[in-house]
Design a protein around this motif. Sequence first.
Motif, mmCIF file in Angstrom:
data_model
loop_
_atom_site.group_PDB
_atom_site.id
_atom_site.type_symbol
_atom_site.label_atom_id
_atom_site.label_comp_id
_atom_site.label_asym_id
_atom_site.label_seq_id
_atom_site.Cartn_x
_atom_site.Cartn_y
_atom_site.Cartn_z
ATOM 1 N N ASN A 145 0.757 -1.319 -0.111
ATOM 2 C CA ASN A 145 -0.037 0.102 0.039
ATOM 3 C C ASN A 145 0.831 1.177 -0.086
ATOM 4 O OD1 ASN A 145 0.341 1.175 2.594
ATOM 5 N ND2 ASN A 145 -0.715 -0.552 3.440
ATOM 6 N N GLU A 146 0.161 2.524 -0.468
ATOM 7 C CA GLU A 146 0.977 3.649 -0.621
ATOM 8 C C GLU A 146 1.523 4.047 0.681
ATOM 9 O OE1 GLU A 146 -1.150 6.800 -2.622
ATOM 10 O OE2 GLU A 146 -1.640 5.478 -4.173
ATOM 11 N N GLN A 147 0.934 3.932 1.859
ATOM 12 C CA GLN A 147 1.394 4.628 3.156
ATOM 13 C C GLN A 147 2.568 3.646 3.549
ATOM 14 O OE1 GLN A 147 0.599 7.402 4.263
ATOM 15 N NE2 GLN A 147 2.320 7.200 5.532
ATOM 16 N N LYS A 148 2.632 2.363 3.298
ATOM 17 C CA LYS A 148 3.725 1.559 3.479
ATOM 18 C C LYS A 148 5.152 1.987 2.646
ATOM 19 C CE LYS A 148 5.439 -2.978 4.782
ATOM 20 N NZ LYS A 148 4.745 -3.804 5.855
ATOM 21 N N LEU A 149 4.694 2.141 1.450
ATOM 22 C CA LEU A 149 5.980 2.785 0.520
ATOM 23 C C LEU A 149 6.476 4.242 0.813
ATOM 24 C CD1 LEU A 149 4.225 1.746 -2.781
ATOM 25 C CD2 LEU A 149 6.067 0.734 -1.978
ATOM 26 N N ILE A 150 5.374 4.984 1.465
ATOM 27 C CA ILE A 150 6.043 6.333 1.959
ATOM 28 C C ILE A 150 6.886 6.215 3.221
ATOM 29 C CG2 ILE A 150 5.132 8.511 2.764
ATOM 30 C CD1 ILE A 150 3.014 8.251 0.481
ATOM 31 N N ARG A 170 10.431 7.410 3.543
ATOM 32 C CA ARG A 170 10.799 8.437 4.573
ATOM 33 C C ARG A 170 11.808 7.983 5.575
ATOM 34 N NH1 ARG A 170 5.930 9.918 6.415
ATOM 35 N NH2 ARG A 170 5.873 11.948 4.937
ATOM 36 N N HIS A 171 11.883 6.718 5.942
ATOM 37 C CA HIS A 171 12.539 6.195 6.830
ATOM 38 C C HIS A 171 14.029 5.964 6.385
ATOM 39 C CE1 HIS A 171 13.889 3.687 10.254
ATOM 40 N NE2 HIS A 171 14.529 2.853 9.578
ATOM 41 N N TRP A 172 14.125 5.948 5.213
ATOM 42 C CA TRP A 172 15.254 5.853 4.377
ATOM 43 C C TRP A 172 15.926 7.439 4.304
ATOM 44 C CZ3 TRP A 172 15.951 8.234 -0.703
ATOM 45 C CH2 TRP A 172 17.164 7.964 -1.193
ATOM 46 N N TYR A 208 25.384 2.386 -2.955
ATOM 47 C CA TYR A 208 24.284 2.614 -1.876
ATOM 48 C C TYR A 208 24.226 4.041 -1.409
ATOM 49 C CZ TYR A 208 24.010 -2.357 -0.995
ATOM 50 O OH TYR A 208 23.685 -3.862 -1.036
ATOM 51 N N THR A 209 24.908 4.858 -1.904
ATOM 52 C CA THR A 209 24.883 6.281 -2.048
ATOM 53 C C THR A 209 23.456 6.705 -2.804
ATOM 54 O OG1 THR A 209 26.382 7.002 -3.719
ATOM 55 C CG2 THR A 209 27.184 6.971 -1.475
ATOM 56 N N ASN A 210 23.366 5.945 -3.850
ATOM 57 C CA ASN A 210 21.911 5.897 -4.625
ATOM 58 C C ASN A 210 20.934 4.845 -4.546
ATOM 59 O OD1 ASN A 210 24.185 8.146 -5.529
ATOM 60 N ND2 ASN A 210 22.360 8.758 -6.766
ATOM 61 N N ARG A 211 20.885 4.099 -3.393
ATOM 62 C CA ARG A 211 20.002 2.913 -3.344
ATOM 63 C C ARG A 211 19.077 3.380 -2.403
ATOM 64 N NH1 ARG A 211 23.286 -2.705 -4.388
ATOM 65 N NH2 ARG A 211 24.048 -2.396 -6.231
ATOM 66 N N ALA A 212 17.873 3.249 -2.730
ATOM 67 C CA ALA A 212 16.820 3.536 -1.962
ATOM 68 C C ALA A 212 15.744 2.168 -1.862
ATOM 69 C CB ALA A 212 15.992 4.575 -2.581
ATOM 70 N N PRO A 213 14.985 2.020 -0.942
ATOM 71 C CA PRO A 213 14.152 0.923 -0.840
ATOM 72 C C PRO A 213 13.099 0.678 -2.078
ATOM 73 C CG PRO A 213 13.516 2.613 0.893
ATOM 74 C CD PRO A 213 14.643 2.983 0.167
ATOM 75 N N HIS A 214 12.899 1.808 -2.619
ATOM 76 C CA HIS A 214 12.027 1.880 -3.921
ATOM 77 C C HIS A 214 12.724 2.750 -4.873
ATOM 78 C CE1 HIS A 214 9.375 -0.457 -1.252
ATOM 79 N NE2 HIS A 214 9.432 0.515 -0.364
ATOM 80 N N PRO A 215 12.132 2.479 -6.094
ATOM 81 C CA PRO A 215 12.626 3.457 -7.078
ATOM 82 C C PRO A 215 12.076 4.819 -7.046
ATOM 83 C CG PRO A 215 11.597 1.464 -8.413
ATOM 84 C CD PRO A 215 11.557 1.364 -6.794
ATOM 85 N N THR A 246 16.631 -2.663 6.670
ATOM 86 C CA THR A 246 15.928 -2.166 7.772
ATOM 87 C C THR A 246 14.741 -1.172 7.242
ATOM 88 O OG1 THR A 246 17.113 -0.291 8.489
ATOM 89 C CG2 THR A 246 17.577 -2.512 9.678
ATOM 90 N N CYS A 247 14.870 -0.382 6.381
ATOM 91 C CA CYS A 247 13.817 0.545 5.660
ATOM 92 C C CYS A 247 12.883 -0.117 5.212
ATOM 93 C CB CYS A 247 14.445 1.557 4.680
ATOM 94 S SG CYS A 247 15.792 2.427 5.306
ATOM 95 N N ARG A 248 13.140 -1.314 4.463
ATOM 96 C CA ARG A 248 11.917 -2.040 3.945
ATOM 97 C C ARG A 248 11.080 -2.898 4.875
ATOM 98 N NH1 ARG A 248 16.264 -3.956 0.263
ATOM 99 N NH2 ARG A 248 16.451 -2.536 -1.641
ATOM 100 N N GLN A 249 11.638 -3.122 6.121
ATOM 101 C CA GLN A 249 11.075 -3.819 7.131
ATOM 102 C C GLN A 249 9.802 -3.093 8.088
ATOM 103 O OE1 GLN A 249 14.186 -5.282 9.512
ATOM 104 N NE2 GLN A 249 14.861 -6.779 7.944
ATOM 105 N N LEU A 250 9.641 -1.756 7.593
ATOM 106 C CA LEU A 250 8.624 -1.125 8.286
ATOM 107 C C LEU A 250 7.240 -1.451 7.967
ATOM 108 C CD1 LEU A 250 10.013 2.460 8.190
ATOM 109 C CD2 LEU A 250 10.121 1.103 10.061
#
Length: 178
Positions: free
Chosen positions: A2-7, A11-13, A122-129, A174-178
């Motif tokens: 869901n959108e809130q989880k992606l956000i 945000r945590h990242w 990892y300086t440009n890696r995020a949990p999502h595109p 850890t960012c993806r585990q929220l």
Amino acid sequence: MNEQKLISQTRHWVETVVVGLNFCPFAKKELANTRYLVCGHERMVRAIEALLDECDYLDAHPEIATSLLIYPQFDDYEQYLVLLEEANRSLDNNQLRGTYQLASFHPQYCFADEPADSAAHYTNRAPHPVLHLLREASIEQVLARFREPEAIPERNIATAKKLGAEAMQALLATCRQL
């Protein structure tokens, strides 16, 4: 997802990696004025329209410093690179270059001149595109007051390499585990 989880994950990242590791020395000040938006459009044309719509939104809301547009459907890195190229072309075609610029982040981001297992990625890696839409005037203002801004990417890569790929991967996980 869901959108809130992606956000929340994105945000945590931003808070733990981008700000926490000081990859962007200007980000902390703008955390409260950052907008997060999920663009779930499957078609490239609609994905680019969402970016242009966000430029209009930022034009109408000067209190918003920056926007992070999350594109979960562009998880294939090559497809994401096409999105990035089209997004930059659209900024140019709509005379938005100079007003806005993009920073790009992807879970599989790779620098061409780095080994595949380098922590530098990892300086440009995020949990999502993510396409990060920045106001050009704001960037110019902070860079004018910042000593040696051209050294930021090198410093970030050195930080990531010092921590190591395993530690950077764990931070991202850890960012993806929220």
